[in-house]
Design an enzyme around this catalytic site. Sequence first.
Site, PDB file in Angstrom:
ATOM      1  N   GLU A  17      33.969  49.131  26.226  1.00  8.80           N
ATOM      2  CA  GLU A  17      35.395  49.193  25.903  1.00  8.80           C
ATOM      3  C   GLU A  17      35.640  49.141  24.395  1.00  8.80           C
ATOM      4  O   GLU A  17      36.724  48.786  23.941  1.00  8.80           O
ATOM      5  CB  GLU A  17      36.126  48.042  26.603  1.00  8.80           C
ATOM      6  CG  GLU A  17      35.989  48.084  28.109  1.00  8.80           C
ATOM      7  CD  GLU A  17      36.538  46.844  28.778  1.00  8.80           C
ATOM      8  OE1 GLU A  17      37.771  46.664  28.756  1.00  8.80           O
ATOM      9  OE2 GLU A  17      35.746  46.048  29.305  1.00  8.80           O
ATOM     10  N   SER A 146      37.968  46.952  32.615  1.00  6.91           N
ATOM     11  CA  SER A 146      38.644  48.244  32.511  1.00  6.91           C
ATOM     12  C   SER A 146      38.223  49.224  33.596  1.00  6.91           C
ATOM     13  O   SER A 146      38.191  50.435  33.372  1.00  6.91           O
ATOM     14  CB  SER A 146      38.410  48.874  31.127  1.00  6.91           C
ATOM     15  OG  SER A 146      39.125  48.167  30.151  1.00  6.91           O
ATOM     16  N   TYR A 215      43.596  54.560  29.837  1.00 13.25           N
ATOM     17  CA  TYR A 215      43.550  54.793  28.401  1.00 13.25           C
ATOM     18  C   TYR A 215      43.798  56.226  27.942  1.00 13.25           C
ATOM     19  O   TYR A 215      44.040  56.445  26.758  1.00 13.25           O
ATOM     20  CB  TYR A 215      42.199  54.311  27.856  1.00 13.25           C
ATOM     21  CG  TYR A 215      41.971  52.846  28.135  1.00 13.25           C
ATOM     22  CD1 TYR A 215      42.874  51.883  27.706  1.00 13.25           C
ATOM     23  CD2 TYR A 215      40.865  52.420  28.863  1.00 13.25           C
ATOM     24  CE1 TYR A 215      42.681  50.543  27.973  1.00 13.25           C
ATOM     25  CE2 TYR A 215      40.658  51.078  29.134  1.00 13.25           C
ATOM     26  CZ  TYR A 215      41.564  50.153  28.683  1.00 13.25           C
ATOM     27  OH  TYR A 215      41.365  48.823  28.954  1.00 13.25           O
ATOM     28  N   ARG A 254      46.239  38.545  32.009  1.00 11.04           N
ATOM     29  CA  ARG A 254      46.942  39.519  32.846  1.00 11.04           C
ATOM     30  C   ARG A 254      46.249  39.594  34.190  1.00 11.04           C
ATOM     31  O   ARG A 254      45.033  39.812  34.257  1.00 11.04           O
ATOM     32  CB  ARG A 254      46.941  40.904  32.191  1.00 11.04           C
ATOM     33  CG  ARG A 254      48.020  41.845  32.733  1.00 11.04           C
ATOM     34  CD  ARG A 254      47.810  43.279  32.268  1.00 11.04           C
ATOM     35  NE  ARG A 254      46.701  43.892  32.969  1.00 11.04           N
ATOM     36  CZ  ARG A 254      45.659  44.467  32.354  1.00 11.04           C
ATOM     37  NH1 ARG A 254      45.593  44.498  31.040  1.00 11.04           N
ATOM     38  NH2 ARG A 254      44.685  45.010  33.075  1.00 11.04           N
ATOM     39  N   ASP A 256      45.732  41.404  37.804  1.00 15.15           N
ATOM     40  CA  ASP A 256      45.874  42.704  38.449  1.00 15.15           C
ATOM     41  C   ASP A 256      45.828  42.542  39.965  1.00 15.15           C
ATOM     42  O   ASP A 256      45.000  41.778  40.490  1.00 15.15           O
ATOM     43  CB  ASP A 256      44.760  43.654  38.005  1.00 15.15           C
ATOM     44  CG  ASP A 256      44.849  44.003  36.532  1.00 15.15           C
ATOM     45  OD1 ASP A 256      45.939  43.852  35.951  1.00 15.15           O
ATOM     46  OD2 ASP A 256      43.826  44.431  35.961  1.00 15.15           O
ATOM     47  N   GLU A 272      41.722  40.710  39.903  1.00 16.89           N
ATOM     48  CA  GLU A 272      41.025  40.054  38.801  1.00 16.89           C
ATOM     49  C   GLU A 272      42.034  39.546  37.786  1.00 16.89           C
ATOM     50  O   GLU A 272      43.215  39.916  37.813  1.00 16.89           O
ATOM     51  CB  GLU A 272      40.058  41.020  38.114  1.00 16.89           C
ATOM     52  CG  GLU A 272      40.728  42.215  37.462  1.00 16.89           C
ATOM     53  CD  GLU A 272      39.723  43.161  36.802  1.00 16.89           C
ATOM     54  OE1 GLU A 272      38.531  42.814  36.724  1.00 16.89           O
ATOM     55  OE2 GLU A 272      40.146  44.231  36.350  1.00 16.89           O
ATOM     56  N   ASN A 274      42.372  39.330  33.608  1.00 18.35           N
ATOM     57  CA  ASN A 274      41.863  39.775  32.309  1.00 18.35           C
ATOM     58  C   ASN A 274      42.210  38.722  31.264  1.00 18.35           C
ATOM     59  O   ASN A 274      43.395  38.480  30.997  1.00 18.35           O
ATOM     60  CB  ASN A 274      42.498  41.107  31.921  1.00 18.35           C
ATOM     61  CG  ASN A 274      42.223  42.193  32.943  1.00 18.35           C
ATOM     62  OD1 ASN A 274      41.192  42.842  32.898  1.00 18.35           O
ATOM     63  ND2 ASN A 274      43.138  42.377  33.884  1.00 18.35           N
ATOM     64  N   GLY A 278      44.562  44.279  26.974  1.00 16.16           N
ATOM     65  CA  GLY A 278      44.749  45.260  25.912  1.00 16.16           C
ATOM     66  C   GLY A 278      45.903  44.882  25.009  1.00 16.16           C
ATOM     67  O   GLY A 278      46.947  44.417  25.472  1.00 16.16           O
TER      68      GLY A 278
END
Length: 311
Positions: A17, A146, A215, A254, A256, A272, A274, A278
Amino acid sequence: MTSAKRITVLMGGLSSEREVSLRSGQGAAEALASLGHVVSTLDPGADLAGLVTSLAEQKPDVVFNALHGRFGEDGCIQGILDWMGLPYTHSGVRASATAMNKAAARQVFLAAGLPVAEGRVIDIAELAEKDPLPTPYVVKPVCEGSSVGVSIIRPGSNARPAIVRDWTFGPQALVERFIPGREITVGVMGTRALTITDITPSADGHDFYDYTAKYAAGGSRHVLPAQIAPRVAQQALEVAVAAHQALGCTGASRADFRLDDTTATPELILLEVNTQPGMTATSLLPEQAAYCGISYPELCNWLVEQAACRT
């Protein structure tokens, strides 16, 4: 802002990443400089001694960790910064390492009574022999972010041998029941859940939020707040905070989710957390913060204010 600080922004790094991290770091560096902080950037490579020397030379008051993926999000860099006595943003060693390891995080979520999909860890060679779960199911690397390396195996698929042949993510994989429906995400700042974003991949052939959808320009559409049932929305907000706390996260994270709303009784599944979301100006966490009235520079500065040495 209370006072100007010397801040080193870690960006780039060694993971898959890297390019996203460079964008996150550049955005954060510019935002923090606009607030009057003295900002330097540092791209850590494989030379650990060189990284330590550079940090010692820059003498930051705070390290803004904009690294993503392995070595930046998994507790490695956090341990170095703790050892050097340098306060840093986001979560510490234990929370970072646990969240990055999907199998370990899954056990934490189960222990906390949070909703996860049926699944288990397998030796990747097992996938070549047979379906480890009824189809459809998802195959995930245990320690990547990601959506790198994620595949969906559907009924009648002959993709298993190719996945095993091309697998570069270690001897094991996590397999979980595929959850149809929507992809949603919830940003958390401290103990506050921000809002819910409904994410729809834009490109044909991308039926989940994979790396390209995340992305590539125009790779996905974001709707916030998500137009979902109030009861489910409240559950998502509560589970995001509970997952953040169960892992021991600090700063921002964050969560998900998959939301199966294809039946009369919607099912919310936590995928998950994070710990290094980002941080480009248009990334999901800054986008949610902006919706809540928190500008991008304010978000970056808040993360700096939360910085500490952690274990």
